[in-house]
Design a protein around this motif. Structure first.
Motif, PDB file in Angstrom:
ATOM      1  N   VAL A  73      32.603  36.820  40.585  1.00 56.36           N
ATOM      2  CA  VAL A  73      31.922  36.210  41.030  1.00 56.36           C
ATOM      3  C   VAL A  73      32.402  34.528  40.344  1.00 56.36           C
ATOM      4  N   LEU A  74      33.100  33.980  40.787  1.00 57.77           N
ATOM      5  CA  LEU A  74      32.919  32.240  40.223  1.00 57.77           C
ATOM      6  C   LEU A  74      32.531  31.254  40.663  1.00 57.77           C
ATOM      7  N   GLY A  96      43.249  36.611  44.858  1.00 60.28           N
ATOM      8  CA  GLY A  96      42.371  37.694  45.611  1.00 60.28           C
ATOM      9  C   GLY A  96      41.094  36.799  45.375  1.00 60.28           C
ATOM     10  N   TYR A  97      40.488  35.665  45.827  1.00 58.79           N
ATOM     11  CA  TYR A  97      39.347  35.162  45.161  1.00 58.79           C
ATOM     12  C   TYR A  97      39.123  34.367  47.258  1.00 58.79           C
ATOM     13  N   ALA A  98      37.904  34.685  47.709  1.00 62.36           N
ATOM     14  CA  ALA A  98      37.638  33.301  49.131  1.00 62.36           C
ATOM     15  C   ALA A  98      36.367  32.731  48.322  1.00 62.36           C
ATOM     16  N   PRO A  99      36.520  32.229  49.393  1.00 59.69           N
ATOM     17  CA  PRO A  99      35.071  31.187  48.636  1.00 59.69           C
ATOM     18  C   PRO A  99      34.145  31.463  50.013  1.00 59.69           C
ATOM     19  N   LEU A 100      32.314  31.516  48.725  1.00 60.92           N
ATOM     20  CA  LEU A 100      31.787  31.874  49.826  1.00 60.92           C
ATOM     21  C   LEU A 100      31.129  30.088  49.965  1.00 60.92           C
ATOM     22  N   SER A 111      40.643  39.050  38.271  1.00 59.60           N
ATOM     23  CA  SER A 111      42.041  38.380  38.079  1.00 59.60           C
ATOM     24  C   SER A 111      42.278  38.071  36.786  1.00 59.60           C
ATOM     25  N   PRO A 112      42.926  38.753  35.610  1.00 56.82           N
ATOM     26  CA  PRO A 112      43.304  38.819  34.608  1.00 56.82           C
ATOM     27  C   PRO A 112      44.055  36.879  34.751  1.00 56.82           C
ATOM     28  N   GLU A 113      44.049  36.295  36.135  1.00 58.86           N
ATOM     29  CA  GLU A 113      45.149  35.257  35.749  1.00 58.86           C
ATOM     30  C   GLU A 113      43.509  33.384  36.525  1.00 58.86           C
ATOM     31  N   ALA A 114      42.857  34.338  36.627  1.00 63.34           N
ATOM     32  CA  ALA A 114      41.600  33.586  36.750  1.00 63.34           C
ATOM     33  C   ALA A 114      41.401  32.075  35.590  1.00 63.34           C
ATOM     34  N   ASP A 115      41.386  32.884  34.877  1.00 63.78           N
ATOM     35  CA  ASP A 115      40.642  31.980  33.536  1.00 63.78           C
ATOM     36  C   ASP A 115      41.515  30.770  33.168  1.00 63.78           C
ATOM     37  N   ARG A 193      48.270  36.382  50.992  1.00 65.46           N
ATOM     38  CA  ARG A 193      47.615  36.598  52.287  1.00 65.46           C
ATOM     39  C   ARG A 193      46.541  38.111  52.332  1.00 65.46           C
ATOM     40  N   ASP A 194      47.157  39.288  51.085  1.00 70.77           N
ATOM     41  CA  ASP A 194      46.110  40.592  51.070  1.00 70.77           C
ATOM     42  C   ASP A 194      45.381  40.486  49.559  1.00 70.77           C
ATOM     43  N   PRO A 195      44.318  39.776  49.307  1.00 68.65           N
ATOM     44  CA  PRO A 195      43.301  39.883  48.151  1.00 68.65           C
ATOM     45  C   PRO A 195      43.276  41.680  47.629  1.00 68.65           C
ATOM     46  N   GLY A 196      43.493  42.358  48.154  1.00 65.88           N
ATOM     47  CA  GLY A 196      43.497  43.688  47.522  1.00 65.88           C
ATOM     48  C   GLY A 196      42.134  44.227  47.797  1.00 65.88           C
ATOM     49  N   LEU A 197      42.086  44.427  48.959  1.00 60.53           N
ATOM     50  CA  LEU A 197      40.634  44.501  48.779  1.00 60.53           C
ATOM     51  C   LEU A 197      40.317  46.630  48.732  1.00 60.53           C
ATOM     52  N   PRO A 198      39.048  46.770  47.956  1.00 58.64           N
ATOM     53  CA  PRO A 198      39.102  48.583  48.365  1.00 58.64           C
ATOM     54  C   PRO A 198      39.224  48.852  49.523  1.00 58.64           C
ATOM     55  N   ARG A 199      40.093  49.570  48.977  1.00 59.64           N
ATOM     56  CA  ARG A 199      40.284  50.680  51.107  1.00 59.64           C
ATOM     57  C   ARG A 199      38.714  51.139  51.342  1.00 59.64           C
ATOM     58  N   GLN A 200      38.113  51.677  51.221  1.00 61.65           N
ATOM     59  CA  GLN A 200      36.804  52.140  51.831  1.00 61.65           C
ATOM     60  C   GLN A 200      36.243  50.307  53.041  1.00 61.65           C
ATOM     61  N   LEU A 201      36.796  49.251  52.761  1.00 62.17           N
ATOM     62  CA  LEU A 201      36.301  48.252  52.835  1.00 62.17           C
ATOM     63  C   LEU A 201      37.556  48.018  54.328  1.00 62.17           C
ATOM     64  N   LEU A 202      38.382  48.704  54.292  1.00 66.59           N
ATOM     65  CA  LEU A 202      39.303  48.129  55.709  1.00 66.59           C
ATOM     66  C   LEU A 202      38.632  49.575  56.616  1.00 66.59           C
TER      67      LEU A 202
END
Length: 240
Positions: A73-74, A96-100, A111-115, A193-202
């Motif tokens: 969470v950011l 891979g982030y989505a806004p709440l 993500s290592p790139e977020a910072d 488009r694809d955030p790389g979601l865990p397989r169990q959530l798809l």
């Protein structure tokens, strides 16, 4: 530059477009001019290396996709300027982030790139890892367009099968390079488009699985010949 022009010719990218793209990438901080033994050239900046490493890991799925149930969470400060706000949104979505809401973003993993992205935008953020107290599959469907993403994978697979017909069982090196490059170019669009979601959530019958298997098979099959074409372009430059 001459080697790049030769390399991109099979993709029908003309020399002026290559030069324009290189100039733009220098201005944007992705490339830096260097002196080579054969003359002027360009090198990747540290920022470009980080972006490519992250992209390659996602394209070829070299990182483990195991998920421990925690979300990253950011919580950022508000961004008043519209152009800056859109850059932040595009950058975090790519990672891979989505806004709440306007200032709170979540992703399935850090993500290592977020910072680096937040620092570049001079944006302060608090960072948390947290479990979702609820139905995470429903949360995913609310934050990401899963149905639309599934349709995109189905269309990609149909188009990709048509594309690789141009490269039969034994394509020449230039054809292999061109087909593989186009295959990779279309596949990499899923990074946005694809955030790389865990397989169990798809969904159980997720079309991204079949698409990924096809990409892995064909990109691996075409790689040796494509590499030979790249090497030939670079060797020709060295001999000039």
């Amino acid at each position: 530059m001459a080697a790049l022009v030769r390399l991109l010719a099979p993709l029908e990218i003309a020399a002026p477009a290559v030069r324009t793209a290189i100039s733009r990438m220098v201005r944007q901080g992705w490339l830096t001019p260097v002196k080579l033994s054969s003359g002027p050239g360009y090198a990747l900046t540290p920022r470009a290396v980080r972006r490519l490493d992250e992209a390659i890991a996602r394209i070829y799925r070299t990182h483990s996709n195991e998920w421990d149930g925690h979300w990253h969470v950011l919580v950022t400060s508000r961004v008043p300027e519209r152009s800056r706000r859109e850059r932040v949104r595009a950058g975090l979505s790519f990672l891979g982030y989505a806004p709440l809401d306007d200032t709170t973003w979540i992703g399935p993993r850090r993500s290592p790139e977020a910072d680096a992205l937040l620092e570049a935008e001079s944006l302060r953020a608090e960072r948390f890892t947290a479990r979702h107290d609820g139905d995470s599959a429903s949360l995913v469907r609310r934050l990401w367009d899963i149905e639309g993403l599934a349709r995109s994978y189905e269309r990609w697979l149909e188009d990709a099968r048509e594309l690789v017909r141009a490269a039969d069982d034994n394509p020449d090196d230039e054809t292999a390079f061109a087909v593989r490059s186009r295959l990779l170019h279309e596949w990499r669009k899923f990074l946005f488009r694809d955030p790389g979601l865990p397989r169990q959530l798809l969904p159980e019958d997720w079309p991204g699985d079949e698409a990924a298997k096809f990409f892995d098979l064909e990109s691996s099959r075409l790689l040796p010949a494509a590499n030979r074409f790249v090497d030939a372009c670079l060797e020709e430059e060295s001999s000039d």
